[in-house]
Design an enzyme around this catalytic site. Structure first.
Site, PDB file in Angstrom:
ATOM      1  N   ASP A 108       0.886  -1.161   0.000  1.00 55.73           N
ATOM      2  CA  ASP A 108       0.000   0.000   0.000  1.00 55.73           C
ATOM      3  C   ASP A 108       0.926   1.214   0.000  1.00 55.73           C
ATOM      4  O   ASP A 108       1.557   1.536   1.011  1.00 55.73           O
ATOM      5  CB  ASP A 108      -0.881  -0.018   1.253  1.00 55.73           C
ATOM      6  CG  ASP A 108      -1.751   1.232   1.367  1.00 55.73           C
ATOM      7  OD1 ASP A 108      -1.468   2.243   0.689  1.00 55.73           O
ATOM      8  OD2 ASP A 108      -2.718   1.195   2.152  1.00 55.73           O
ATOM      9  N   VAL A 109       1.030   1.887  -1.150  1.00 58.32           N
ATOM     10  CA  VAL A 109       2.050   2.929  -1.296  1.00 58.32           C
ATOM     11  C   VAL A 109       1.728   4.207  -0.522  1.00 58.32           C
ATOM     12  O   VAL A 109       2.561   5.112  -0.447  1.00 58.32           O
ATOM     13  CB  VAL A 109       2.341   3.256  -2.784  1.00 58.32           C
ATOM     14  CG1 VAL A 109       3.146   2.137  -3.420  1.00 58.32           C
ATOM     15  CG2 VAL A 109       1.064   3.539  -3.576  1.00 58.32           C
TER      16      VAL A 109
ATOM     17  N   LYS B 210      -5.417  16.067  -7.572  1.00 57.95           N
ATOM     18  CA  LYS B 210      -4.730  16.174  -8.863  1.00 57.95           C
ATOM     19  C   LYS B 210      -4.168  17.580  -9.077  1.00 57.95           C
ATOM     20  O   LYS B 210      -3.086  17.741  -9.644  1.00 57.95           O
ATOM     21  CB  LYS B 210      -5.674  15.772 -10.000  1.00 57.95           C
ATOM     22  CG  LYS B 210      -6.169  14.328  -9.916  1.00 57.95           C
ATOM     23  CD  LYS B 210      -5.035  13.312  -9.960  1.00 57.95           C
ATOM     24  CE  LYS B 210      -5.542  11.888 -10.048  1.00 57.95           C
ATOM     25  NZ  LYS B 210      -4.467  10.895 -10.159  1.00 57.95           N
TER      26      LYS B 210
ATOM     27  N   ASN C 111       1.634   6.023 -10.240  1.00 62.37           N
ATOM     28  CA  ASN C 111       0.355   5.858 -10.931  1.00 62.37           C
ATOM     29  C   ASN C 111      -0.831   5.560 -10.015  1.00 62.37           C
ATOM     30  O   ASN C 111      -1.956   5.937 -10.337  1.00 62.37           O
ATOM     31  CB  ASN C 111       0.497   4.737 -11.980  1.00 62.37           C
ATOM     32  CG  ASN C 111      -0.845   4.257 -12.470  1.00 62.37           C
ATOM     33  OD1 ASN C 111      -1.478   4.911 -13.293  1.00 62.37           O
ATOM     34  ND2 ASN C 111      -1.319   3.129 -11.949  1.00 62.37           N
TER      35      ASN C 111
ATOM     36  N   TYR D  74     -10.887  14.320  -5.261  1.00 64.43           N
ATOM     37  CA  TYR D  74     -10.082  13.854  -6.405  1.00 64.43           C
ATOM     38  C   TYR D  74      -9.453  15.034  -7.147  1.00 64.43           C
ATOM     39  O   TYR D  74      -8.240  15.056  -7.408  1.00 64.43           O
ATOM     40  CB  TYR D  74     -10.989  13.047  -7.347  1.00 64.43           C
ATOM     41  CG  TYR D  74     -10.272  12.396  -8.499  1.00 64.43           C
ATOM     42  CD1 TYR D  74      -9.646  11.161  -8.348  1.00 64.43           C
ATOM     43  CD2 TYR D  74     -10.228  13.010  -9.750  1.00 64.43           C
ATOM     44  CE1 TYR D  74      -8.988  10.561  -9.411  1.00 64.43           C
ATOM     45  CE2 TYR D  74      -9.580  12.412 -10.817  1.00 64.43           C
ATOM     46  CZ  TYR D  74      -8.957  11.183 -10.640  1.00 64.43           C
ATOM     47  OH  TYR D  74      -8.307  10.594 -11.701  1.00 64.43           O
TER      48      TYR D  74
HETATM   49  C1  BGC Z   1     -11.107  10.080 -13.819  1.00 65.57           C
HETATM   50  C2  BGC Z   1     -12.158   9.396 -14.683  1.00 65.57           C
HETATM   51  C3  BGC Z   1     -12.748  10.387 -15.663  1.00 65.57           C
HETATM   52  C4  BGC Z   1     -11.671  11.166 -16.404  1.00 65.57           C
HETATM   53  C5  BGC Z   1     -12.242  12.270 -17.284  1.00 65.57           C
HETATM   54  C6  BGC Z   1     -10.117  10.748 -14.711  1.00 65.57           C
HETATM   55  O1  BGC Z   1      -9.102  11.328 -13.981  1.00 65.57           O
HETATM   56  O2  BGC Z   1     -10.501   9.114 -12.972  1.00 65.57           O
HETATM   57  O3  BGC Z   1     -13.167   8.842 -13.856  1.00 65.57           O
HETATM   58  O4  BGC Z   1     -13.539   9.679 -16.618  1.00 65.57           O
HETATM   59  O5  BGC Z   1     -10.782  11.738 -15.473  1.00 65.57           O
HETATM   60  O6  BGC Z   1     -13.228  13.026 -16.628  1.00 65.57           O
END
Ligand code: BGC
Length: 273
Positions: A71-72, A175, A98, A171
């Site tokens: 588990d990184v 990112k 990744n 998310y």
């Molecule tokens: C997400 C996907 C999504 C894509 C484009 C990715 O980073 O993990 O679920 O389809 O971005 O929206």
């Protein structure tokens, strides 16, 4: 589609680690690196069978690979993984950061657990692994027979490092953070001949976004966001990772390569505006 234009041993003798390499984009990258002549560590957390399948495929095609569990997002597990890699291959030349997850929720309902979990896996794990790899690159320095750089780190990000995404704030924030993480360590490590770059995939056909492509209706909606009018495949990302990991991209550092069929081109503006 095959890796035709990058086929051959462009990464011969180099040792690569792909976190989350057993499935999805990670598996596509592991296969491409293996085909390009690298010895590949396929890291997985849970899916031992899937990781082993990737390893077997690479070996069947004449390449070299092993699977290592960790588990990184846990420093001790990541350290043990690097030690196991060095026992097997001696060192590391290429890190593909990744591993990533989604745990989606409307902002008003999102728990702190959901926030922390996604940040831990998508951002903190990249810090942990990049630091371990970079220390080894710097300790060892350039190995001219293998590469003109001391090491290469590729951070797998997302178009959502720039496209805001309602319902996915954990998310998107992970990112967006990853982009500055990547650029900052690229700036900090360049003089040590360590290159750090990002790949920002768009909608790639994997398990993480299955709901977005598995029915014809969902796929039609998704394609409205992709000017190139096809969903991406893991091999699309694999080819780019091989180039970014190779000396063919020697002068590239601190860059994000968007591989998204044009998703970041504001497709709604094709008409109107
Ligand atoms: C997400 C996907 C999504 C894509 C484009 C990715 O980073 O993990 O679920 O389809 O971005 O929206």
């Amino acid at each position: 589609m095959t890796n035709t234009f990058l086929q051959g041993p462009i990464l011969k003798g180099q040792r690569a680690l792909v976190t989350g390499g057993g499935t999805g984009i990670g598996a596509g990258i592991a296969r491409a690196l293996g085909a390009a002549g690298a010895s590949v560590v396929v890291n997985y957390r849970r899916s031992q069978q899937e990781a082993q399948r990737v390893v077997n495929d690479i070996r069947t095609s004449g390449g070299e690979a092993i699977a290592i569990q960790a588990d990184v997002s846990k420093q001790d597990e990541a350290e043990a993984m690097f030690t196991a890699m060095y026992d097997q291959y001696g060192s590391i030349d290429i890190l593909i950061n990744n591993a990533g997850i989604q745990w989606d929720e409307a902002f008003l309902d999102m728990s702190l657990e959901q926030w922390h979990k996604v940040l831990d896996v998508n951002l903190t794990a990249q810090f942990i692994c990049a630091q371990l790899a970079a220390r080894e690159f710097v300790r060892r320095g350039v190995t001219p027979d293998l590469s003109v750089s001391a090491g290469k780190i590729i951070c797998i990000s997302s178009v959502h490092e720039t496209i805001p995404w309602a319902g996915h704030v954990n998310y998107a924030a992970s990112k967006g953070g990853l982009m500055m993480f990547m650029k900052t360590i690229a700036q900090e490590l360049a003089h040590l001949k360590v290159r750090v770059n990002g790949i920002a995939p768009g909608a790639i056909r994997t398990r993480i976004n299955r709901a977005a492509w598995e029915t014809p209706e969902a796929e039609a909606e998704l394609l409205k966001l992709i000017p190139y009018e096809r969903i991406g495949e893991p091999a699309d990302i694999g080819r780019a990772a091989v180039w970014l990991a190779s000396d063919a991209s020697e002068y590239v550092t601190g860059e994000t390569l968007y591989i998204d069929g044009g998703m970041t081109l504001y497709p709604g503006f094709r008409e109107g505006g």
